[in-house]
Design a protein around this motif. Sequence first.
Motif, PDB file in Angstrom:
ATOM      1  N   ASP A 194     -53.003  -3.455  76.195  1.00 43.55           N
ATOM      2  CA  ASP A 194     -54.180  -3.016  76.314  1.00 43.55           C
ATOM      3  C   ASP A 194     -55.408  -4.038  76.892  1.00 43.55           C
ATOM      4  O   ASP A 194     -56.255  -3.806  77.460  1.00 43.55           O
ATOM      5  CB  ASP A 194     -54.679  -2.771  74.801  1.00 43.55           C
ATOM      6  N   SER A 195     -54.977  -5.395  76.402  1.00 46.59           N
ATOM      7  CA  SER A 195     -55.804  -6.582  77.071  1.00 46.59           C
ATOM      8  C   SER A 195     -54.857  -7.076  78.124  1.00 46.59           C
ATOM      9  O   SER A 195     -53.482  -7.282  77.498  1.00 46.59           O
ATOM     10  CB  SER A 195     -56.176  -7.495  75.742  1.00 46.59           C
ATOM     11  N   ASP A 196     -55.479  -7.332  79.180  1.00 36.99           N
ATOM     12  CA  ASP A 196     -54.492  -7.989  80.396  1.00 36.99           C
ATOM     13  C   ASP A 196     -54.539  -9.389  79.921  1.00 36.99           C
ATOM     14  O   ASP A 196     -53.807 -10.338  80.923  1.00 36.99           O
ATOM     15  CB  ASP A 196     -55.198  -7.702  81.511  1.00 36.99           C
ATOM     16  N   ALA A 197     -55.220 -10.162  78.933  1.00 36.10           N
ATOM     17  CA  ALA A 197     -55.055 -11.607  78.989  1.00 36.10           C
ATOM     18  C   ALA A 197     -53.570 -11.943  78.412  1.00 36.10           C
ATOM     19  O   ALA A 197     -53.175 -11.267  77.817  1.00 36.10           O
ATOM     20  CB  ALA A 197     -56.084 -12.093  77.879  1.00 36.10           C
ATOM     21  N   PHE A 198     -53.141 -13.053  79.189  1.00 42.58           N
ATOM     22  CA  PHE A 198     -51.763 -13.615  78.881  1.00 42.58           C
ATOM     23  C   PHE A 198     -51.551 -13.800  77.245  1.00 42.58           C
ATOM     24  O   PHE A 198     -50.508 -13.379  77.040  1.00 42.58           O
ATOM     25  CB  PHE A 198     -51.687 -14.850  79.503  1.00 42.58           C
ATOM     26  N   ASP A 200     -52.966 -12.347  74.869  1.00 43.68           N
ATOM     27  CA  ASP A 200     -52.932 -11.184  73.967  1.00 43.68           C
ATOM     28  C   ASP A 200     -51.455 -10.361  74.461  1.00 43.68           C
ATOM     29  O   ASP A 200     -51.106  -9.865  73.517  1.00 43.68           O
ATOM     30  CB  ASP A 200     -53.977 -10.341  74.590  1.00 43.68           C
ATOM     31  N   VAL A 201     -51.153 -10.433  75.526  1.00 46.19           N
ATOM     32  CA  VAL A 201     -49.673  -9.564  75.844  1.00 46.19           C
ATOM     33  C   VAL A 201     -48.644 -10.314  75.147  1.00 46.19           C
ATOM     34  O   VAL A 201     -47.846  -9.654  74.606  1.00 46.19           O
ATOM     35  CB  VAL A 201     -49.729  -9.801  77.330  1.00 46.19           C
ATOM     36  N   GLN A 202     -48.927 -11.739  75.196  1.00 47.06           N
ATOM     37  CA  GLN A 202     -47.399 -12.437  74.338  1.00 47.06           C
ATOM     38  C   GLN A 202     -47.834 -12.178  73.010  1.00 47.06           C
ATOM     39  O   GLN A 202     -46.642 -11.915  72.222  1.00 47.06           O
ATOM     40  CB  GLN A 202     -47.959 -13.880  74.797  1.00 47.06           C
ATOM     41  N   ARG A 203     -48.748 -11.915  72.398  1.00 50.82           N
ATOM     42  CA  ARG A 203     -49.020 -11.695  71.004  1.00 50.82           C
ATOM     43  C   ARG A 203     -48.299 -10.255  70.560  1.00 50.82           C
ATOM     44  O   ARG A 203     -47.632 -10.004  69.714  1.00 50.82           O
ATOM     45  CB  ARG A 203     -50.333 -11.553  70.669  1.00 50.82           C
ATOM     46  N   GLN A 204     -48.693  -9.244  71.541  1.00 48.32           N
ATOM     47  CA  GLN A 204     -48.229  -8.002  71.570  1.00 48.32           C
ATOM     48  C   GLN A 204     -46.703  -7.945  71.700  1.00 48.32           C
ATOM     49  O   GLN A 204     -46.089  -7.133  70.815  1.00 48.32           O
ATOM     50  CB  GLN A 204     -49.004  -6.944  72.539  1.00 48.32           C
ATOM     51  N   PHE A 205     -46.274  -8.739  72.314  1.00 47.43           N
ATOM     52  CA  PHE A 205     -44.843  -8.702  72.811  1.00 47.43           C
ATOM     53  C   PHE A 205     -44.054  -9.113  71.271  1.00 47.43           C
ATOM     54  O   PHE A 205     -43.042  -8.641  70.929  1.00 47.43           O
ATOM     55  CB  PHE A 205     -44.452  -9.634  73.695  1.00 47.43           C
ATOM     56  N   GLN A 206     -44.649 -10.249  70.801  1.00 46.57           N
ATOM     57  CA  GLN A 206     -44.088 -10.819  69.621  1.00 46.57           C
ATOM     58  C   GLN A 206     -44.296  -9.802  68.369  1.00 46.57           C
ATOM     59  O   GLN A 206     -43.488  -9.585  67.397  1.00 46.57           O
ATOM     60  CB  GLN A 206     -44.881 -11.876  69.026  1.00 46.57           C
ATOM     61  N   ALA A 207     -45.240  -8.848  68.496  1.00 45.24           N
ATOM     62  CA  ALA A 207     -45.421  -7.994  67.397  1.00 45.24           C
ATOM     63  C   ALA A 207     -44.447  -6.787  67.588  1.00 45.24           C
ATOM     64  O   ALA A 207     -44.150  -6.254  66.632  1.00 45.24           O
ATOM     65  CB  ALA A 207     -47.135  -7.137  67.538  1.00 45.24           C
ATOM     66  N   ALA A 208     -43.960  -6.382  68.721  1.00 44.58           N
ATOM     67  CA  ALA A 208     -43.335  -5.414  68.865  1.00 44.58           C
ATOM     68  C   ALA A 208     -41.738  -6.085  68.501  1.00 44.58           C
ATOM     69  O   ALA A 208     -41.023  -5.280  67.706  1.00 44.58           O
ATOM     70  CB  ALA A 208     -43.066  -5.202  70.644  1.00 44.58           C
ATOM     71  N   VAL A 209     -41.417  -7.321  68.567  1.00 43.44           N
ATOM     72  CA  VAL A 209     -39.954  -7.828  68.231  1.00 43.44           C
ATOM     73  C   VAL A 209     -40.066  -7.837  66.675  1.00 43.44           C
ATOM     74  O   VAL A 209     -39.240  -7.604  66.028  1.00 43.44           O
ATOM     75  CB  VAL A 209     -40.003  -9.266  68.646  1.00 43.44           C
ATOM     76  N   GLN A 210     -41.372  -8.136  66.120  1.00 37.38           N
ATOM     77  CA  GLN A 210     -41.376  -8.100  64.676  1.00 37.38           C
ATOM     78  C   GLN A 210     -41.260  -6.876  64.059  1.00 37.38           C
ATOM     79  O   GLN A 210     -40.717  -6.656  62.874  1.00 37.38           O
ATOM     80  CB  GLN A 210     -42.699  -8.885  64.319  1.00 37.38           C
ATOM     81  N   TYR A 211     -42.013  -5.938  64.744  1.00 36.46           N
ATOM     82  CA  TYR A 211     -42.115  -4.489  64.326  1.00 36.46           C
ATOM     83  C   TYR A 211     -40.315  -3.803  64.439  1.00 36.46           C
ATOM     84  O   TYR A 211     -40.049  -3.372  63.374  1.00 36.46           O
ATOM     85  CB  TYR A 211     -42.806  -3.600  65.290  1.00 36.46           C
ATOM     86  N   ALA A 212     -39.812  -4.529  65.245  1.00 30.92           N
ATOM     87  CA  ALA A 212     -38.364  -3.878  65.364  1.00 30.92           C
ATOM     88  C   ALA A 212     -37.494  -4.376  64.330  1.00 30.92           C
ATOM     89  O   ALA A 212     -36.559  -3.914  63.739  1.00 30.92           O
ATOM     90  CB  ALA A 212     -37.662  -4.433  66.685  1.00 30.92           C
ATOM     91  N   GLN A 213     -37.921  -5.885  63.843  1.00 32.42           N
ATOM     92  CA  GLN A 213     -37.083  -6.430  62.738  1.00 32.42           C
ATOM     93  C   GLN A 213     -37.358  -6.068  61.455  1.00 32.42           C
ATOM     94  O   GLN A 213     -36.520  -5.723  60.639  1.00 32.42           O
ATOM     95  CB  GLN A 213     -37.291  -7.869  62.817  1.00 32.42           C
ATOM     96  N   LYS A 214     -38.486  -5.501  61.228  1.00 26.33           N
ATOM     97  CA  LYS A 214     -38.961  -5.009  60.142  1.00 26.33           C
ATOM     98  C   LYS A 214     -38.477  -3.442  59.742  1.00 26.33           C
ATOM     99  O   LYS A 214     -38.001  -3.217  58.827  1.00 26.33           O
ATOM    100  CB  LYS A 214     -40.464  -5.050  59.915  1.00 26.33           C
ATOM    101  N   HIS A 215     -38.564  -2.580  61.127  1.00 27.25           N
ATOM    102  CA  HIS A 215     -38.377  -1.380  60.953  1.00 27.25           C
ATOM    103  C   HIS A 215     -36.905  -0.710  61.597  1.00 27.25           C
ATOM    104  O   HIS A 215     -36.582   0.404  61.238  1.00 27.25           O
ATOM    105  CB  HIS A 215     -39.410  -0.508  61.530  1.00 27.25           C
ATOM    106  N   GLY A 216     -36.296  -1.533  62.075  1.00 24.78           N
ATOM    107  CA  GLY A 216     -35.025  -1.337  62.936  1.00 24.78           C
ATOM    108  C   GLY A 216     -35.287  -0.899  64.181  1.00 24.78           C
ATOM    109  O   GLY A 216     -34.263  -0.984  65.130  1.00 24.78           O
ATOM    110  N   ASN A 227     -49.457 -10.323  84.244  1.00 23.92           N
ATOM    111  CA  ASN A 227     -49.127 -11.205  82.975  1.00 23.92           C
ATOM    112  C   ASN A 227     -48.013 -10.605  81.989  1.00 23.92           C
ATOM    113  O   ASN A 227     -47.530 -11.035  81.390  1.00 23.92           O
ATOM    114  CB  ASN A 227     -50.449 -11.420  82.149  1.00 23.92           C
ATOM    115  N   THR A 228     -48.293  -9.094  82.128  1.00 20.62           N
ATOM    116  CA  THR A 228     -47.276  -8.425  81.568  1.00 20.62           C
ATOM    117  C   THR A 228     -45.630  -8.719  81.864  1.00 20.62           C
ATOM    118  O   THR A 228     -44.917  -8.955  81.281  1.00 20.62           O
ATOM    119  CB  THR A 228     -47.481  -6.859  81.754  1.00 20.62           C
ATOM    120  N   ILE A 229     -45.677  -8.738  83.134  1.00 21.39           N
ATOM    121  CA  ILE A 229     -44.311  -9.294  83.874  1.00 21.39           C
ATOM    122  C   ILE A 229     -43.882 -10.702  83.407  1.00 21.39           C
ATOM    123  O   ILE A 229     -42.807 -10.846  83.251  1.00 21.39           O
ATOM    124  CB  ILE A 229     -44.286  -9.113  85.529  1.00 21.39           C
ATOM    125  N   ALA A 230     -44.840 -11.497  83.371  1.00 22.05           N
ATOM    126  CA  ALA A 230     -44.508 -13.020  83.063  1.00 22.05           C
ATOM    127  C   ALA A 230     -44.251 -13.083  81.699  1.00 22.05           C
ATOM    128  O   ALA A 230     -43.131 -13.639  81.359  1.00 22.05           O
ATOM    129  CB  ALA A 230     -45.934 -13.749  83.298  1.00 22.05           C
TER     130      ALA A 230
END
Length: 289
Positions: A194-198, A200-216, A227-230
């Motif tokens: 949603d934000s293109d800042a590196f 912010d994208v990095q933070r969202q990726f980690q949020a996705a990983v943590q969501y997977a670990q919490k919810h399966g 930045n998304t690609i990086a």
Amino acid sequence: MSSLVRLFTPKRVVGKANVEKTLFFLTALLLSPWVYSAKLAIVIDDLGYHPKEDAQILALPQAVSVAIIPAAPHAKARNQQAHQQGRDILIHMPMETVSKIKIEGGGLHLGMTQEEVNQRVRTAKNIVSNAIGMNNHMGSAATADVPLMTKLMTALREHHLFFLDSRTIGRSVAGKMAKEQGVRALDRHIFLDDSDAFADVQRQFQAAVQYAQKHGTAIAIGHPRKNTIAVLQAGIANLPSDVQLVSMGSLWRNEKMVPPKPFIFLFSATPAPTSAPPYENVPSLRGVP
């Protein structure tokens, strides 16, 4: 590997008790670090416009799914390229927004008849011919509209397509209508960019990983941006050992997680003797072939 083999050869094992301890330790060593407990699915939207960025997305692991806008100039080419890779493909269908932003041609609008929806889905599927599902491009008004979503799910059922709700509005009824029409549907959990800042994208990726670990399971959606690609290149290469990158198709089909290839030692089937008196043959002790 040769050093590990030498470590666990019978010459290093003394007595039955040590054999059992060694086998227990070996089992733990081989299995414990690679037990998956979470699934992460990543979908990259908006393919078909920018050749350079599209190529970088298609260089990511095969499990990363792609969503192609049918009206995009390179839609057919991306459809063919992704299919040749064995990658899961979605139709990224433009849909009407609450704010009335203009959408690409061939999209879905409120008030369409069933035949109009059928024709739009049929045209999109002819372009993105290898798609196994569809997700919405924008669509805050469309996905909250019961009549339109009912018609869409009816059309998707006819084409044997799944649906991924990008959840661009909290009042979406897409999942409910899909269930009523017998269409398998899932919801997006995390937007990566949603934000293109590196950072912010990095933070969202980690949020996705943590969501997977919490919810399966976690489903993350991003776009073919620098930045998304990086972030994806680094993040996917360094996923935690309990998180498995999976395709959207595997989630829709509710497939079990595939364990990583085990680190296997090959032993003779013949019981081997202990290396100390009384040199008893132990069935669970195997010699190196």
